[in-house]
Design an enzyme around this catalytic site. Structure first.
Site, PDB file in Angstrom:
ATOM      1  N   TYR A 145       0.843  -1.200   0.000  1.00 34.75           N
ATOM      2  CA  TYR A 145       0.000   0.000   0.000  1.00 34.75           C
ATOM      3  C   TYR A 145       0.881   1.254   0.000  1.00 34.75           C
ATOM      4  O   TYR A 145       1.058   1.895   1.042  1.00 34.75           O
ATOM      5  CB  TYR A 145      -0.910  -0.052   1.236  1.00 34.75           C
ATOM      6  CG  TYR A 145      -2.139   0.827   1.182  1.00 34.75           C
ATOM      7  CD1 TYR A 145      -2.277   1.843   0.241  1.00 34.75           C
ATOM      8  CD2 TYR A 145      -3.170   0.656   2.088  1.00 34.75           C
ATOM      9  CE1 TYR A 145      -3.411   2.626   0.204  1.00 34.75           C
ATOM     10  CE2 TYR A 145      -4.312   1.443   2.063  1.00 34.75           C
ATOM     11  CZ  TYR A 145      -4.420   2.434   1.120  1.00 34.75           C
ATOM     12  OH  TYR A 145      -5.537   3.227   1.089  1.00 34.75           O
ATOM     13  N   LYS A 193      -2.127   4.661  -3.345  1.00 38.40           N
ATOM     14  CA  LYS A 193      -2.975   5.769  -2.882  1.00 38.40           C
ATOM     15  C   LYS A 193      -2.659   7.032  -3.688  1.00 38.40           C
ATOM     16  O   LYS A 193      -1.561   7.588  -3.591  1.00 38.40           O
ATOM     17  CB  LYS A 193      -2.723   6.016  -1.385  1.00 38.40           C
ATOM     18  CG  LYS A 193      -3.484   7.161  -0.787  1.00 38.40           C
ATOM     19  CD  LYS A 193      -4.984   7.032  -0.894  1.00 38.40           C
ATOM     20  CE  LYS A 193      -5.522   5.808  -0.207  1.00 38.40           C
ATOM     21  NZ  LYS A 193      -6.978   5.639  -0.296  1.00 38.40           N
ATOM     22  N   ASP A 222      -6.176   4.378  -6.082  1.00 33.06           N
ATOM     23  CA  ASP A 222      -7.307   4.887  -5.297  1.00 33.06           C
ATOM     24  C   ASP A 222      -7.103   6.366  -4.948  1.00 33.06           C
ATOM     25  O   ASP A 222      -6.388   6.686  -3.995  1.00 33.06           O
ATOM     26  CB  ASP A 222      -7.427   4.072  -4.006  1.00 33.06           C
ATOM     27  CG  ASP A 222      -8.524   4.599  -3.089  1.00 33.06           C
ATOM     28  OD1 ASP A 222      -9.360   5.400  -3.551  1.00 33.06           O
ATOM     29  OD2 ASP A 222      -8.555   4.191  -1.903  1.00 33.06           O
ATOM     30  N   PRO A 223      -7.741   7.274  -5.705  1.00 33.12           N
ATOM     31  CA  PRO A 223      -7.577   8.699  -5.385  1.00 33.12           C
ATOM     32  C   PRO A 223      -8.607   9.221  -4.373  1.00 33.12           C
ATOM     33  O   PRO A 223      -8.721  10.436  -4.189  1.00 33.12           O
ATOM     34  CB  PRO A 223      -7.783   9.363  -6.743  1.00 33.12           C
ATOM     35  CG  PRO A 223      -8.773   8.480  -7.427  1.00 33.12           C
ATOM     36  CD  PRO A 223      -8.499   7.068  -6.947  1.00 33.12           C
ATOM     37  N   HIS A 329     -10.828  -3.272   2.688  1.00 28.78           N
ATOM     38  CA  HIS A 329     -10.324  -1.927   2.969  1.00 28.78           C
ATOM     39  C   HIS A 329      -9.636  -1.881   4.332  1.00 28.78           C
ATOM     40  O   HIS A 329      -9.930  -2.690   5.208  1.00 28.78           O
ATOM     41  CB  HIS A 329     -11.545  -0.991   2.954  1.00 28.78           C
ATOM     42  CG  HIS A 329     -11.322   0.335   3.577  1.00 28.78           C
ATOM     43  ND1 HIS A 329     -11.620   0.594   4.892  1.00 28.78           N
ATOM     44  CD2 HIS A 329     -10.855   1.485   3.059  1.00 28.78           C
ATOM     45  CE1 HIS A 329     -11.341   1.856   5.150  1.00 28.78           C
ATOM     46  NE2 HIS A 329     -10.875   2.421   4.064  1.00 28.78           N
ATOM     47  N   SER A 330      -8.733  -0.931   4.509  1.00 29.54           N
ATOM     48  CA  SER A 330      -8.110  -0.764   5.828  1.00 29.54           C
ATOM     49  C   SER A 330      -7.797   0.696   6.108  1.00 29.54           C
ATOM     50  O   SER A 330      -7.808   1.531   5.204  1.00 29.54           O
ATOM     51  CB  SER A 330      -6.807  -1.559   5.901  1.00 29.54           C
ATOM     52  OG  SER A 330      -5.801  -0.904   5.152  1.00 29.54           O
TER      53      SER A 330
HETATM   54  O1  GKR Z   1      -5.124   6.282   5.275  1.00 30.00           O
HETATM   55  O2  GKR Z   1      -5.215   8.089   4.114  1.00 30.00           O
HETATM   56  C1  GKR Z   1      -5.543   6.909   4.339  1.00 30.00           C
HETATM   57  C2  GKR Z   1      -6.492   6.238   3.397  1.00 30.00           C
HETATM   58  O3  GKR Z   1      -6.901   7.119   2.410  1.00 30.00           O
HETATM   59  C3  GKR Z   1      -7.656   5.700   4.150  1.00 30.00           C
HETATM   60  O4  GKR Z   1      -8.168   6.683   4.972  1.00 30.00           O
HETATM   61  C4  GKR Z   1      -8.736   5.180   3.268  1.00 30.00           C
HETATM   62  O5  GKR Z   1      -9.849   4.876   4.030  1.00 30.00           O
HETATM   63  O6  GKR Z   1      -7.281   3.342   2.754  1.00 30.00           O
HETATM   64  C5  GKR Z   1      -8.477   3.892   2.620  1.00 30.00           C
HETATM   65  C6  GKR Z   1      -9.144   3.705   1.282  1.00 30.00           C
HETATM   66  O7  GKR Z   1      -8.979   2.681   0.693  1.00 30.00           O
HETATM   67  O8  GKR Z   1      -9.896   4.579   0.850  1.00 30.00           O
HETATM   68 MG    MG Z   2     -10.333   3.417  -0.918  1.00 31.70          MG
END
Ligand code: GKR
Ligand code: MG
Length: 434
Positions: A145, A193, A222-223, A329-330
């Site tokens: 990730y 991300k 994943d934006p 998801h996490s």
């Molecule tokens: O940790 O910034 C983050 C992620 O954007 C998280 O908050 C998201 O919930 O990992 C997540 C996602 O898949 O959208």
């Molecule tokens: Mg996401």
């Protein structure tokens, strides 16, 4: 098996300065560890969202939990908690995960359910995955990730963590970050991300990853809803090759209608890259409209907010029925959550993708699991041959986490405020940004 005590521990864990369309991660992420003690002294544990709101929701049901039978949770807690499996309110795309009031009762129920399953599993000597129907896999695959990030490993003042991965704000440094993550954990797929830099740069980042790791390592981007429908379609077209073969485009834009429009336009262009979500579809009530509009082809389950492990299994069955894929998801989390994710994933036949995990971003210094960090080897968490979740709490470490929580000023996740404080005082979360 009667529950004698519920203990709620708010903790803070160091978190590196990761970027997303929500803003910037704070130096500490907030989590809650709970313990349920049975009358015969067995302790079931769990980990959930942190900060004041989740802890207050748990405190509010304390009286219902104490004296309840751990085997009969649904009957005892569900009606009281107004558990809303059919909620159809729109997800609040602007809120960081864990802060959406629509999820609150499902989150609270899930927190107790998993602790009960751990308690029951420990008392019977049966792993949780076998209690909830039986494992279909012993090894649960997770994905790398990578995040754009600033320099720093998290923590503050004299409590800084090592910056294991360094700053990464370009395609080259992101590729480097993934290499390091794969070398350490052996992941076989990548979730990237995005929603941070200009889409052109994010496209280049995915292209460089594809070049580096090849077509056998599925890629997802994943934006967090940062793009308009038009931009999402452009990115989908530009990355058609890179995202096919087991990858996906996750939450490119906000809402069921937006996702549906992206899907239609991509199909019209002959591109069948599946769309995934943990934003447009977050409860059972969203599924009928989403199916009708072909808005998403993959749902990201997460027992922490979908209402627990059994709800995730129901979700999986429903997804299978409608030919929808299931991924997981996490958020920033420790080893108790990782084990719970692994157990539910192990007992869910229709889990069609490797699960997400933020675990590589957390430091061993913050782990509350006795014996230290849960191993991820060959990209997988192996289900241990022990009762319950298979992990116990290290109470010294838990105390350190609680002390950190007492010391820091914030009580909820606010990535926008962090962004304003450290990077740009005028920064606002704007959707769509591009
Ligand atoms: O940790 O910034 C983050 C992620 O954007 C998280 O908050 C998201 O919930 O990992 C997540 C996602 O898949 O959208
Ligand atoms: Mg996401």
């Amino acid at each position: 098996m009667k529950i004698k005590d519920l203990r709620i521990h708010s903790i803070a864990i160091a978190d590196p300065p990761l970027r997303s369309s929500y803003g910037l991660h704070a130096p500490y992420a907030l989590r809650t560890i709970i313990e349920l003690e049975s009358e015969d002294g067995i302790i079931g544990i769990n980990e959930t969202y942190g900060g004041e709101v989740p802890a207050a929701a748990l405190r509010a049901i304390r009286d219902q939990v104490i004296g309840a039978d751990a085997f009969r949770l649904t009957g005892t807690l569900n009606p009281e908690m107004k558990f809303k499996p059919a909620g159809i309110e729109r997800s609040q795309t602007f809120l960081v995960p864990g802060e959406n009031p629509l999820d609150e009762s499902s989150r609270t129920y899930a927190a107790i359910e998993v602790a009960c399953l751990d308690l029951i599993g420990k008392s019977l000597g049966v792993p949780v995955c076998d209690l909830i129907g039986g494992r279909v896999r012993d090894r649960v695959p997770f994905s790398a990730y990578p995040f754009y990030k600033h320099a720093g490993g998290g923590g503050e003042g004299d409590d800084l963590r090592d910056d294991e991965y360094g700053e990464a704000l370009s395609p080259e440094t992101l590729v480097q970050q993934v290499k390091q993550m794969i070398d350490t954990y052996g992941f076989g797929s990548i979730k990237f991300k995005a929603g941070v830099l200009d889409p052109e740069q994010e496209i280049a980042t995915v292209q460089q990853m594809y070049q580096e790791f090849g077509p056998d390592v599925p890629l997802r981007i994943d934006p967090n809803s940062a793009w308009s429908v038009d931009t999402s379609v452009q990115v989908g077209k530009a990355l058609a090759k890179e995202l096919s073969g087991g990858g996906y485009l996750e939450d490119p834009t906000a809402g069921i209608d937006g996702m549906s429009a992206v899907r239609r336009q991509l199909l019209d262009a002959g591109i069948d890259v599946p769309l995934a979500t943990n934003v447009a579809v977050t409860s059972f009530g969203h599924i009928p409209e989403s199916v009708e509009k072909d808005a998403v082809q993959i749902i990201l389950c997460d027992h922490h907010y979908w209402g627990g492990m059994r709800q995730v299994q129901h979700l999986a069955k429903l997804a299978e029925t409608f030919n929808i894929g299931l991924s997981m998801h996490s958020n920033s989390h420790l080893g108790v959550s990782l084990m719970a994710m692994a157990h539910v994933a192990a007992a869910t036949p229709h889990l069609t993708y490797a699960c997400d995990t933020h675990y590589p971003w957390q430091s061993a210094k913050d782990e509350v699991v006795l014996g230290g960090r849960v191993p991820i080897e060959g990209g997988c968490v192996v289900i241990p041959d022990r009762g319950g979740l298979g992990v116990e709490l290290d109470y010294d470490q838990l105390e350190r986490g609680k002390e950190r929580y007492r010391t820091i000023p914030y009580r909820k996740r606010d990535d926008e405020a962090e962004m304003q404080k450290h990077i740009d005082p005028n920064w606002k979360r704007v959707l769509p940004r591009w």
